[in-house]
Design a protein around this motif. Structure first.
Motif, PDB file in Angstrom:
ATOM      1  N   GLU A 174       5.877  15.617   8.693  1.00  0.00           N
ATOM      2  CA  GLU A 174       6.969  16.133   7.859  1.00  0.00           C
ATOM      3  C   GLU A 174       6.860  15.598   6.433  1.00  0.00           C
ATOM      4  OE1 GLU A 174      11.877  16.120   7.822  1.00  0.00           O
ATOM      5  OE2 GLU A 174      10.758  15.532   9.621  1.00  0.00           O
ATOM      6  N   ARG A 175       6.555  14.313   6.308  1.00  0.00           N
ATOM      7  CA  ARG A 175       6.414  13.710   4.970  1.00  0.00           C
ATOM      8  C   ARG A 175       5.192  14.257   4.246  1.00  0.00           C
ATOM      9  NH1 ARG A 175       7.109   7.276   5.091  1.00  0.00           N
ATOM     10  NH2 ARG A 175       6.398   7.655   2.945  1.00  0.00           N
ATOM     11  N   LEU A 189       5.755   0.334  -9.132  1.00  0.00           N
ATOM     12  CA  LEU A 189       6.226   1.421  -8.265  1.00  0.00           C
ATOM     13  C   LEU A 189       5.874   2.782  -8.854  1.00  0.00           C
ATOM     14  CD1 LEU A 189       9.622   1.625  -6.459  1.00  0.00           C
ATOM     15  CD2 LEU A 189       8.877   3.535  -7.856  1.00  0.00           C
ATOM     16  N   LEU A 190       6.121   2.966 -10.153  1.00  0.00           N
ATOM     17  CA  LEU A 190       5.920   4.274 -10.779  1.00  0.00           C
ATOM     18  C   LEU A 190       4.441   4.626 -10.935  1.00  0.00           C
ATOM     19  CD1 LEU A 190       8.637   4.188 -13.589  1.00  0.00           C
ATOM     20  CD2 LEU A 190       8.824   5.100 -11.269  1.00  0.00           C
ATOM     21  N   TYR A 191       3.599   3.623 -11.190  1.00  0.00           N
ATOM     22  CA  TYR A 191       2.172   3.880 -11.404  1.00  0.00           C
ATOM     23  C   TYR A 191       1.355   3.866 -10.120  1.00  0.00           C
ATOM     24  CZ  TYR A 191       2.038   3.784 -16.538  1.00  0.00           C
ATOM     25  OH  TYR A 191       2.180   4.090 -17.874  1.00  0.00           O
ATOM     26  N   HIS A 192       1.735   3.017  -9.158  1.00  0.00           N
ATOM     27  CA  HIS A 192       0.860   2.764  -8.012  1.00  0.00           C
ATOM     28  C   HIS A 192       1.439   3.132  -6.654  1.00  0.00           C
ATOM     29  CE1 HIS A 192      -1.909   0.528 -10.609  1.00  0.00           C
ATOM     30  NE2 HIS A 192      -0.861  -0.089 -11.106  1.00  0.00           N
ATOM     31  N   GLU A 193       2.752   3.342  -6.542  1.00  0.00           N
ATOM     32  CA  GLU A 193       3.360   3.550  -5.232  1.00  0.00           C
ATOM     33  C   GLU A 193       4.083   4.885  -5.112  1.00  0.00           C
ATOM     34  OE1 GLU A 193       5.957   0.208  -4.744  1.00  0.00           O
ATOM     35  OE2 GLU A 193       4.313  -1.230  -4.501  1.00  0.00           O
ATOM     36  N   SER A 194       3.948   5.744  -6.090  1.00  0.00           N
ATOM     37  CA  SER A 194       4.691   6.999  -6.113  1.00  0.00           C
ATOM     38  C   SER A 194       3.748   8.185  -5.877  1.00  0.00           C
ATOM     39  CB  SER A 194       5.441   7.122  -7.442  1.00  0.00           C
ATOM     40  OG  SER A 194       6.370   6.059  -7.581  1.00  0.00           O
ATOM     41  N   GLY A 195       4.118   9.361  -6.360  1.00  0.00           N
ATOM     42  CA  GLY A 195       3.261  10.528  -6.233  1.00  0.00           C
ATOM     43  C   GLY A 195       3.000  10.907  -4.787  1.00  0.00           C
ATOM     44  N   LEU A 196       1.832  11.479  -4.536  1.00  0.00           N
ATOM     45  CA  LEU A 196       1.468  11.916  -3.185  1.00  0.00           C
ATOM     46  C   LEU A 196       1.491  10.762  -2.191  1.00  0.00           C
ATOM     47  CD1 LEU A 196      -1.464  14.347  -4.051  1.00  0.00           C
ATOM     48  CD2 LEU A 196       0.695  14.990  -2.965  1.00  0.00           C
ATOM     49  N   LEU A 197       1.008   9.605  -2.623  1.00  0.00           N
ATOM     50  CA  LEU A 197       1.003   8.446  -1.736  1.00  0.00           C
ATOM     51  C   LEU A 197       2.417   8.026  -1.370  1.00  0.00           C
ATOM     52  CD1 LEU A 197      -0.431   6.094  -0.303  1.00  0.00           C
ATOM     53  CD2 LEU A 197      -0.329   4.838  -2.478  1.00  0.00           C
ATOM     54  N   GLY A 198       3.285   7.948  -2.362  1.00  0.00           N
ATOM     55  CA  GLY A 198       4.642   7.483  -2.112  1.00  0.00           C
ATOM     56  C   GLY A 198       5.438   8.405  -1.212  1.00  0.00           C
ATOM     57  N   VAL A 199       5.343   9.715  -1.450  1.00  0.00           N
ATOM     58  CA  VAL A 199       6.123  10.662  -0.653  1.00  0.00           C
ATOM     59  C   VAL A 199       5.557  10.780   0.756  1.00  0.00           C
ATOM     60  CG1 VAL A 199       6.940  13.043  -0.465  1.00  0.00           C
ATOM     61  CG2 VAL A 199       6.850  11.930  -2.705  1.00  0.00           C
ATOM     62  N   SER A 200       4.235  10.879   0.870  1.00  0.00           N
ATOM     63  CA  SER A 200       3.614  11.078   2.182  1.00  0.00           C
ATOM     64  C   SER A 200       3.547   9.801   3.006  1.00  0.00           C
ATOM     65  CB  SER A 200       2.196  11.633   2.022  1.00  0.00           C
ATOM     66  OG  SER A 200       1.301  10.631   1.528  1.00  0.00           O
ATOM     67  N   GLY A 201       3.381   8.657   2.330  1.00  0.00           N
ATOM     68  CA  GLY A 201       3.157   7.410   3.039  1.00  0.00           C
ATOM     69  C   GLY A 201       1.788   7.327   3.664  1.00  0.00           C
ATOM     70  N   VAL A 202       0.900   8.288   3.306  1.00  0.00           N
ATOM     71  CA  VAL A 202      -0.412   8.374   3.955  1.00  0.00           C
ATOM     72  C   VAL A 202      -1.558   8.171   2.977  1.00  0.00           C
ATOM     73  CG1 VAL A 202      -1.999   9.905   5.226  1.00  0.00           C
ATOM     74  CG2 VAL A 202       0.433   9.874   5.793  1.00  0.00           C
ATOM     75  N   SER A 203      -1.583   8.959   1.910  1.00  0.00           N
ATOM     76  CA  SER A 203      -2.737   8.957   1.022  1.00  0.00           C
ATOM     77  C   SER A 203      -2.386   9.609  -0.309  1.00  0.00           C
ATOM     78  CB  SER A 203      -3.905   9.724   1.664  1.00  0.00           C
ATOM     79  OG  SER A 203      -4.993   9.872   0.755  1.00  0.00           O
TER      80      SER A 203
END
Length: 407
Positions: free
Chosen positions: A306-307, A274-288
């Motif tokens: 909005e995300r 989760l912390l390495y691969h599913e977070s950051g810009l991708l995790g918050v935006s759900g897009v990229s």
């Protein structure tokens, strides 16, 4: 005929490569040949050479020249690079291969020849850099199998931060943790080391003052320099710390990790993913994880928009807050320099960061920013804002050259 040197910069899904002529003094910053294989393990794998258009490649593990025991697309990509390297050598001798290795632990601060003892140490550092360390070691092992007599050298991303004062290295953990090597190491050191060479060439003595370099790519960090040496940085014990990144969280309350494991019952492996691969810009935006993609979609009026806007706002805010922190550690700021993929090319991200740093005396020239110019700030800006392409492969070759020559 002059000897050649191959540099490999291995990531989880891409490999950068560069071939340098050691007979050219000073060592040319432009390699004789170089490029990147991207999309390894994906159907869209492609190779670009010498800045040309990417060409699709089929990374079939059954390539006829594959190294003994090689399997999978990553080894096939390495084999393709070595095959094309031999073509480019055209009979010239290969002096060795230099690898960018992310983590040197608390033991390795200079380039080192690779042997069984060094490799054992580097394998023990895999948990500290799981996105990068294993892949450099795969390349090293593959070359050991196919060319055991070939000299291999490691250059470390942590090495540049060896100058950090102890107070910047320490974690507020029991002293026994420090004795076991738990400390702030810092990363992206080859990039920062290159900037320590390039900035005084372009900006003279001003670069020796209070400088912050922003290495903004899929991974991201800041480095505060004084006299061209690292005195503080945002990444710490691992490459998870500091700035929000493409898929990595950046600085995080450790209580959140405890919550994920204790209340949501995630395993250690699940939390790590989760912390390495599913977070950051991708995790918050759900897009990229890519700011370019998000900037194209931030005008959407639905929940996705909005995300996306929240992700970009948080990304910029984390950079601005950490610049302020490092400026405090430096006692002020004379120069702010952007580098790496996002830093070198993303006009909008630079504009938003500099807008929110106006309190420091940062004043951006919109036209220079639009052109990715070497100097982005106005003549009246109290802080010189620069844009400088990094060159990790050349820096690795430069640092390894004396070791190859035995000096």
């Amino acid at each position: 005929m002059s000897e050649m040197l191959l540099v490999l910069n291995c990531g989880s899904s891409s490999i950068k490569f560069a071939l340098f002529d050691l007979g050219r003094e000073p060592l040319s910053r432009r390699p004789e040949w170089g490029g990147k294989i991207g999309g390894i393990g994906q159907p869209n794998a492609a190779i670009d050479e010498n800045g040309g258009a990417p060409q699709p490649v089929a990374l079939d593990a059954a390539r006829p020249s594959a190294a003994p025991g090689a399997a999978g697309p990553y080894h096939a990509a390495l084999d393709l690079i070595l095959e094309r390297t031999r073509e480019r050598l055209a009979g010239r001798p290969l002096a060795g291969v230099v690898h960018r290795v992310v983590h040197g632990g608390h033991k390795y601060f200079e380039p080192v020849r690779l042997d069984a003892t060094v490799l054992a140490d580097l394998r023990s550092y895999i948990p500290l850099a799981p996105l990068h360390q294993p892949f450099a070691l795969e390349a090293i092992d593959s070359l050991l199998a196919s060319s055991p007599a070939l000299t291999q050298i490691a250059c470390f991303d942590t090495a540049f931060h060896h100058t950090l004062p102890v107070v910047e290295q320490m974690l507020a953990l029991p002293w026994s943790a420090w004795e076991r090597g738990l400390r702030r190491y810092g990363f992206h050191g080859l990039s920062y080391d290159y900037l320590s060479v390039a900035l005084p060439e372009r900006h003279g003595d001003r670069a020796r003052g209070r400088t912050i370099v922003a290495h903004l790519g899929s991974g991201a960090s800041l480095c505060a320099m004084r006299e061209l040496k690292s005195v503080a940085t945002t990444m710490g014990f691992s490459a998870l710390d500091g700035l929000m990144m493409g898929t990595r969280c950046g600085a995080l309350d450790p209580g959140a990790v405890i919550y994920l494991m204790e209340i949501e019952k995630l395993t250690l492996e699940q939390v790590g993913h989760l912390l390495y691969h599913e977070s950051g810009l991708l995790g918050v935006s759900g897009v990229s994880p890519d700011p370019r993609v998000l900037l194209q979609q931030e005008s959407r009026t639905d929940e996705t928009g909005e995300r996306v806007r929240a992700a970009l706002a948080l990304y910029v805010r984390r950079i601005v807050r950490e610049v302020g922190s490092l400026a405090s550690a430096l006692g002020g700021l004379d120069m702010l320099v952007f580098t790496a993929g996002v830093g070198e090319h993303n006009v909008a991200i630079r504009e938003r960061v500099c807008r929110d740093l106006a309190w420091l005396g940062v004043e951006l020239d919109p036209q220079a920013n639009a052109e990715n110019a070497p100097v982005l700030s106005t003549p009246g800006s109290r802080v010189l804002v620069g844009c400088e392409p990094t060159n990790e492969e050349w820096l690795a070759a430069l640092r390894a050259d004396p070791l190859l020559r035995g000096s």
